[in-house]
Each structure stands twice: as C-alpha cells, then as structure tokens.
Design a protein around this motif. Structure first.
Motif, PDB file in Angstrom:
ATOM      1  N   ALA A   1       0.834  -1.204   0.000  1.00 33.63           N
ATOM      2  CA  ALA A   1       0.000   0.000   0.000  1.00 33.63           C
ATOM      3  C   ALA A   1       0.868   1.253   0.000  1.00 33.63           C
ATOM      4  CB  ALA A   1      -0.930  -0.006   1.213  1.00 33.63           C
ATOM      5  N   ARG A   2       1.969   1.223   0.769  1.00 34.72           N
ATOM      6  CA  ARG A   2       2.875   2.375   0.822  1.00 34.72           C
ATOM      7  C   ARG A   2       3.525   2.614  -0.547  1.00 34.72           C
ATOM      8  NH1 ARG A   2       7.910   3.684   0.956  1.00 34.72           N
ATOM      9  NH2 ARG A   2       8.621   1.531   0.766  1.00 34.72           N
ATOM     10  N   LEU A   3       3.997   1.523  -1.163  1.00 35.70           N
ATOM     11  CA  LEU A   3       4.626   1.641  -2.480  1.00 35.70           C
ATOM     12  C   LEU A   3       3.636   2.153  -3.522  1.00 35.70           C
ATOM     13  CD1 LEU A   3       6.752  -1.646  -2.608  1.00 35.70           C
ATOM     14  CD2 LEU A   3       7.633   0.696  -2.663  1.00 35.70           C
ATOM     15  N   PHE A   4       2.422   1.613  -3.459  1.00 34.92           N
ATOM     16  CA  PHE A   4       1.408   2.037  -4.432  1.00 34.92           C
ATOM     17  C   PHE A   4       1.113   3.523  -4.278  1.00 34.92           C
ATOM     18  CE2 PHE A   4      -2.840   2.809  -6.006  1.00 34.92           C
ATOM     19  CZ  PHE A   4      -2.803   2.186  -7.251  1.00 34.92           C
ATOM     20  N   ALA A   5       0.960   3.979  -3.038  1.00 34.26           N
ATOM     21  CA  ALA A   5       0.671   5.397  -2.800  1.00 34.26           C
ATOM     22  C   ALA A   5       1.807   6.278  -3.324  1.00 34.26           C
ATOM     23  CB  ALA A   5       0.456   5.640  -1.309  1.00 34.26           C
ATOM     24  N   HIS A   6       3.042   5.818  -3.127  1.00 38.42           N
ATOM     25  CA  HIS A   6       4.207   6.572  -3.611  1.00 38.42           C
ATOM     26  C   HIS A   6       4.167   6.686  -5.134  1.00 38.42           C
ATOM     27  CE1 HIS A   6       8.322   7.932  -4.125  1.00 38.42           C
ATOM     28  NE2 HIS A   6       8.546   6.903  -4.917  1.00 38.42           N
ATOM     29  N   TRP A   7       3.952   5.543  -5.806  1.00 35.78           N
ATOM     30  CA  TRP A   7       3.955   5.553  -7.273  1.00 35.78           C
ATOM     31  C   TRP A   7       2.714   6.241  -7.845  1.00 35.78           C
ATOM     32  CZ3 TRP A   7       7.870   4.975 -10.355  1.00 35.78           C
ATOM     33  CH2 TRP A   7       9.011   4.332  -9.863  1.00 35.78           C
ATOM     34  N   GLU A   8       1.631   6.214  -7.082  1.00 32.43           N
ATOM     35  CA  GLU A   8       0.422   6.926  -7.500  1.00 32.43           C
ATOM     36  C   GLU A   8       0.699   8.424  -7.551  1.00 32.43           C
ATOM     37  OE1 GLU A   8      -4.267   6.287  -6.566  1.00 32.43           O
ATOM     38  OE2 GLU A   8      -2.937   6.527  -4.841  1.00 32.43           O
ATOM     39  N   ALA A   9       1.460   8.904  -6.554  1.00 35.07           N
ATOM     40  CA  ALA A   9       1.825  10.326  -6.519  1.00 35.07           C
ATOM     41  C   ALA A   9       2.764  10.670  -7.678  1.00 35.07           C
ATOM     42  CB  ALA A   9       2.492  10.656  -5.189  1.00 35.07           C
ATOM     43  N   VAL A  10       3.707   9.769  -7.970  1.00 36.12           N
ATOM     44  CA  VAL A  10       4.619   9.986  -9.095  1.00 36.12           C
ATOM     45  C   VAL A  10       3.837  10.019 -10.411  1.00 36.12           C
ATOM     46  CG1 VAL A  10       6.553   9.012 -10.422  1.00 36.12           C
ATOM     47  CG2 VAL A  10       6.594   8.954  -7.916  1.00 36.12           C
ATOM     48  N   ALA A  11       2.910   9.067 -10.576  1.00 32.44           N
ATOM     49  CA  ALA A  11       2.109   9.005 -11.804  1.00 32.44           C
ATOM     50  C   ALA A  11       1.291  10.277 -11.999  1.00 32.44           C
ATOM     51  CB  ALA A  11       1.185   7.789 -11.755  1.00 32.44           C
ATOM     52  N   SER A  12       0.804  10.843 -10.914  1.00 33.39           N
ATOM     53  CA  SER A  12      -0.015  12.055 -11.031  1.00 33.39           C
ATOM     54  C   SER A  12       0.798  13.217 -11.594  1.00 33.39           C
ATOM     55  CB  SER A  12      -0.610  12.435  -9.671  1.00 33.39           C
ATOM     56  OG  SER A  12       0.395  12.870  -8.769  1.00 33.39           O
ATOM     57  N   THR A  13       2.109  13.249 -11.323  1.00 32.14           N
ATOM     58  CA  THR A  13       2.948  14.320 -11.885  1.00 32.14           C
ATOM     59  C   THR A  13       3.102  14.160 -13.391  1.00 32.14           C
ATOM     60  OG1 THR A  13       5.062  13.141 -11.564  1.00 32.14           O
ATOM     61  CG2 THR A  13       4.238  14.473  -9.723  1.00 32.14           C
ATOM     62  N   HIS A  14       2.865  12.937 -13.892  1.00 27.51           N
ATOM     63  CA  HIS A  14       2.906  12.675 -15.332  1.00 27.51           C
ATOM     64  C   HIS A  14       1.510  12.743 -15.947  1.00 27.51           C
ATOM     65  CE1 HIS A  14       6.974  10.312 -15.044  1.00 27.51           C
ATOM     66  NE2 HIS A  14       7.067  11.573 -14.665  1.00 27.51           N
ATOM     67  N   ARG A  15       0.547  13.109 -15.110  1.00 28.10           N
ATOM     68  CA  ARG A  15      -0.854  13.251 -15.537  1.00 28.10           C
ATOM     69  C   ARG A  15      -1.446  11.935 -16.041  1.00 28.10           C
ATOM     70  NH1 ARG A  15      -0.906  19.192 -18.546  1.00 28.10           N
ATOM     71  NH2 ARG A  15       0.442  20.244 -17.034  1.00 28.10           N
TER      72      ARG A  15
END
Length: 246
Positions: free
Chosen positions: A32-46
């Motif tokens: 869950a922690r990893l997913f949340a981290h990568w979800e935030a990264v993905a949002s910067t790429h829209r």
C-alpha cells in the motif's frame, strides 16, 4: 528430559499462525505504501495508476538493485573544455519488447507504455516468471517537420535479458510487440532530471551546438535513454543521436 504436552504444541501452532498473519499484514502495508508513492509519481505525469499495478510495483521494488546493462561497445569519447561531452557507441542487434503510444503529453505516453512493460516483465508472459530488468529503457521520438515539437507517437522499448534473447517469452498483452532491432551506432550525451517535451528539446539543441554542422546523424529521429525510475528527481538520462548507416 522435559516433555512437550499437546497444549504446548497447540500454543506453538497459535504463535506461528499469529506470526504468519503479522508478516502478511506487513507485506500488505508495504504494498500500500509503495502504491501510494507511485500513484503520486504518476499524477505528476498526468496519468492514473491502476490498482492492478500494485503487484508489479512490489515485484520490481524487490528486485530493484539487480539490473542488467544493455550490451554495447564504446567507440570514442569526446570532450569539451577538458570535460566529458559525449560518447560514440555501438549496440549489437537484439530483441526488444516494444509499446507504441501517442498521448497528448510525452510523459503520459512513456508512463502508460512502461506500465505495460512492467506487467510483462513481472510474470504476464508465456513463462509466467519475473524476467529481470535491463537498462536503459529506450524511448524513440520524432520531431515535427519544423523541428520545434515532438510528434505524439513514442516507442518505448525494453531489452530482453540475455537468457531470453533466443526465445523471447510471449507477452499476454497484444499491445506489446517483440522486435528484432538492427545494430545501432549512436552519439550519446548524459543529462539529469525529469524528461518532458521541453527538457528533451532543450537537450537536443544543446547536443547540436556541441556537434556543429554534420550529416552523419539523423535529424528527425532521436532516442531518450532512461536508467532510473521516475521517482528519482535527478535521475540519469541520455539523449541519443542516431548515426546514419555507413
């Protein structure tokens, strides 16, 4: 000698079960922690990160340090003011897994393509196992006729590890194509940071300033080589100028 009673055995079993449950909870929390981290990264790429990426993300993280370099031969080093400026390399022919996307933004295309490649690397293939990560991942781009913008279509390519070069695992995703790429001779220059259309165009222009006037490389097609994951702010990249066939 002390005897172990049935009650003792039952107690040991309960402790083991409790320990197993605790480990599972920790694994779920980490996922869950990893997913949340990568979800935030993905949002910067829209882009939106699908929930089914949690498994591949965890697998790639677990195997993170083990990365095989794509084989190449360095032909020449070039310096500017006694500082390394760029290299000339030759890459052999090889098999690559490729995905083509044409999203409105460059970073959207490469993000969506690499999600597909991650699934392929992490068991969504005919051998049903983790294939291993290789670097760099290549993103082939094209300039418009005016040379001031990128064409939307980007080809993202992952080099198959040596053990799979002769018999590549078949992707379950029909959008992933296994391609035999011819030997490639390139001029390469390192740059650091995020890769967007703006930063890529800037790096292409800077490289042309170093090279000067030459007809030995292509002017419409370039490659952006990425060595580190997009969560690293100052990640290493290279811009590749493709040499014309001799």
């Amino acid at each position: 000698m002390a005897r172990i009673s049935l009650e003792d055995l039952e107690g040991l079993g309960e402790e083991a079960a409790a320990g197993g449950e605790g480990e599972e909870e920790e694994e779920e929390e980490e996922r869950a922690r990893l997913f949340a981290h990568w979800e935030a990264v993905a949002s910067t790429h829209r882009v939106t990160l699908p929930r089914d990426m949690a498994g591949p993300i965890a697998t790639m993280t677990r195997h993170g340090p083990a990365r095989q370099p794509v084989p190449f031969v360095t032909l020449a080093h070039h310096a500017e003011c006694e500082e390394p400026a760029y290299e000339e390399r030759r890459y052999p022919a090889g098999k690559w897994a490729c995905v083509t996307k044409g999203e409105p933004l460059y970073e959207q295309s490469i993000s969506l393509s690499f999600m597909k490649l991650m699934r392929y690397i992490c068991e969504e293939n005919s051998v049903g196992r983790y294939l291993g990560m290789t670097v760099p991942v290549l993103n082939e781009i094209h300039l418009t006729k005016e040379g001031t913008k990128l064409e939307r279509e980007v080809v993202t390519a992952y080099y198959l590890p040596g053990e799979f070069q002769q018999n590549p695992p078949v992707p379950t995703d029909p959008e992933i194509h296994i391609t035999e790429r011819a030997p490639l001779r390139v001029m390469t220059r390192v740059f650091y940071g995020v890769t967007t259309e703006e930063t890529i165009l800037r790096e292409i222009n800077l490289f042309w300033e170093l090279l000067g006037s030459t007809d030995t490389v292509l002017r419409e097609t370039y490659i952006v080589a990425t060595y580190e994951n997009p969560s690293i702010p100052q990640r290493r990249n290279e811009i590749w100028f493709i040499c014309r066939a001799e």
